[in-house]
Design an enzyme around this catalytic site. Structure first.
Site, PDB file in Angstrom:
ATOM      1  N   ASP A   1      -6.075 -15.750  39.439  1.00 14.78           N
ATOM      2  CA  ASP A   1      -5.209 -14.856  39.349  1.00 14.78           C
ATOM      3  C   ASP A   1      -3.977 -15.923  39.998  1.00 14.78           C
ATOM      4  OD1 ASP A   1      -3.454 -12.685  39.521  1.00 14.78           O
ATOM      5  OD2 ASP A   1      -5.197 -11.546  39.875  1.00 14.78           O
TER       6      ASP A   1
ATOM      7  N   THR B   1     -20.154 -21.757  30.370  1.00 16.60           N
ATOM      8  CA  THR B   1     -21.097 -22.275  29.247  1.00 16.60           C
ATOM      9  C   THR B   1     -21.479 -21.319  28.132  1.00 16.60           C
ATOM     10  OG1 THR B   1     -22.885 -21.294  30.829  1.00 16.60           O
ATOM     11  CG2 THR B   1     -22.313 -23.413  30.992  1.00 16.60           C
TER      12      THR B   1
ATOM     13  N   ASP C   1     -19.990 -14.756  43.853  1.00 13.59           N
ATOM     14  CA  ASP C   1     -19.654 -15.186  42.492  1.00 13.59           C
ATOM     15  C   ASP C   1     -18.736 -14.433  41.791  1.00 13.59           C
ATOM     16  OD1 ASP C   1     -19.733 -16.663  40.171  1.00 13.59           O
ATOM     17  OD2 ASP C   1     -21.866 -15.854  39.459  1.00 13.59           O
TER      18      ASP C   1
ATOM     19  N   ARG D   1     -33.553 -14.725  36.681  1.00 13.62           N
ATOM     20  CA  ARG D   1     -34.631 -13.990  35.879  1.00 13.62           C
ATOM     21  C   ARG D   1     -35.958 -14.714  36.242  1.00 13.62           C
ATOM     22  NH1 ARG D   1     -31.256 -13.461  30.568  1.00 13.62           N
ATOM     23  NH2 ARG D   1     -30.211 -15.124  31.747  1.00 13.62           N
TER      24      ARG D   1
ATOM     25  N   ASP E   1     -29.004 -10.495  40.723  1.00 10.79           N
ATOM     26  CA  ASP E   1     -28.569  -9.668  39.556  1.00 10.79           C
ATOM     27  C   ASP E   1     -29.276  -8.319  39.340  1.00 10.79           C
ATOM     28  OD1 ASP E   1     -26.786 -11.672  38.946  1.00 10.79           O
ATOM     29  OD2 ASP E   1     -28.224 -12.942  37.723  1.00 10.79           O
TER      30      ASP E   1
ATOM     31  N   LYS F   1     -26.796 -15.225  45.599  1.00 13.03           N
ATOM     32  CA  LYS F   1     -25.759 -15.043  44.688  1.00 13.03           C
ATOM     33  C   LYS F   1     -25.458 -13.359  44.535  1.00 13.03           C
ATOM     34  CE  LYS F   1     -25.121 -16.162  40.178  1.00 13.03           C
ATOM     35  NZ  LYS F   1     -24.320 -15.259  39.749  1.00 13.03           N
TER      36      LYS F   1
ATOM     37  N   THR G   1      -2.131 -13.897  45.363  1.00 12.52           N
ATOM     38  CA  THR G   1      -3.515 -13.194  45.032  1.00 12.52           C
ATOM     39  C   THR G   1      -4.692 -13.947  45.515  1.00 12.52           C
ATOM     40  OG1 THR G   1      -2.147 -11.768  43.357  1.00 12.52           O
ATOM     41  CG2 THR G   1      -4.668 -11.428  43.495  1.00 12.52           C
TER      42      THR G   1
ATOM     43  N   LYS H   1     -15.481 -15.743  40.816  1.00 11.33           N
ATOM     44  CA  LYS H   1     -14.710 -16.394  40.017  1.00 11.33           C
ATOM     45  C   LYS H   1     -13.284 -15.972  39.891  1.00 11.33           C
ATOM     46  CE  LYS H   1     -18.462 -17.246  36.764  1.00 11.33           C
ATOM     47  NZ  LYS H   1     -19.696 -16.079  37.317  1.00 11.33           N
TER      48      LYS H   1
END
Ligand code: C5P
Length: 243
Positions: A69, A128, A64, A221, A15, A37, A73, A66
């Site tokens: 559609d 979540t 990742d 993190r 991230d 990821k 696609t 997600k």
């Protein structure tokens, strides 16, 4: 579990928004982490080059993005995920069984064409960030959150997917409905020595998530923000292995 087994089950969330930061992290952690990821942040900025960089440095990629559609696609996106050489990618189960089957078929066709391994395709069930109230009042789902999660997990399995992304709270119920041969990847991991859960609500320690039945844990993190990310990863591996 040995440390070597734990390494195969630890996934680092890259991230960050710059390719140079991502590369630095992969170089520093590739001896401890097998899978990296790549999510919306890094992919939106750096695109497929981020995937290629991780692969060149010897890591596996969990893309990742997600997908959610129309089936055609999603099938085409799945083909491109295979062309990029990702080990794992995900789709939203709420796209329905036809969409999920299209992802599997698209990926299978392209893997065969490229003579490349078939990626693991996971489903996201219920984000979540949603709760029972949002599910009922906004999305008009007449089911409790936990029942909706297991319903969508079972649908994903029936549609040929390889597993789900699930919080630690959902692992037991999903194992019960979908069996052992269905991958569960769990984010929201907070090692016992970290007091600050950031914005994560349903957290578990690395050892707890594995004990509950997660196949993979995703950590961001607690490693990214550590003064010494490699040392933080080592501690997490020891926590996973000390079962
Ligand atoms: O930094 P942290 O360990 O909380 O990172 C968790 C990663 O897992 C982030 O990349 C986040 O997008 C992802 N994730 C999550 N909770 C979910 C699904 C995915 O935190 N329910």
């Amino acid at each position: 579990m040995t440390i070597e087994e734990a390494k195969k089950r630890l996934c680092l969330a890259l991230d960050v928004d710059r390719l140079s930061d991502a590369k630095r992290l992969v170089e520093a952690l590739r001896d401890r982490v097998t899978m990296f990821k790549i999510g919306f942040q890094l992919f939106t900025r750096e695109g497929p080059e981020a995937v290629q960089a991780v692969l060149r440095l010897g890591g596996r990629v969990f893309l990742d993005l997600k997908y959610h559609d129309i089936p055609n696609t999603v099938a085409n996106a799945a083909r491109e995920a295979v062309n990029m050489g990702v080990y794992m990618f995900n789709v939203h189960a709420s796209g329905g069984s036809e969409m999920m089957r299209a992802a599997v078929e698209g990926a299978a066709e392209q893997s065969q064409k490229n003579n490349a391994p078939m990626p693991v395709i996971l489903a996201v069930t219920v984000l979540t960030s949603l709760n029972d109230k949002i599910l009922t009042d906004e999305l008009n789902v007449n089911n409790t959150l936990s029942h909706h999660v297991t319903h969508l997990a079972a649908l994903a399995k029936a549609s040929g997917l390889g597993g789900v992304v699930a919080s630690s709270r959902e692992i037991t119920a999903i194992r019960k409905c979908c069996g052992r041969d269905f991958a569960i990847l769990t984010p929201g991991i907070r090692p016992p020595w970290i007091k600050d859960a950031d914005d994560q609500k349903r957290t578990a320690t690395p050892a707890d998530a594995i004990r509950l039945g997660a196949d993979y844990i995703v950590v961001g993190r607690p490693i990214l923000k550590a003064d010494d990310p490699a040392a933080a990863a080592d501690k997490i591996l020891r926590d996973m292995a000390a079962l």
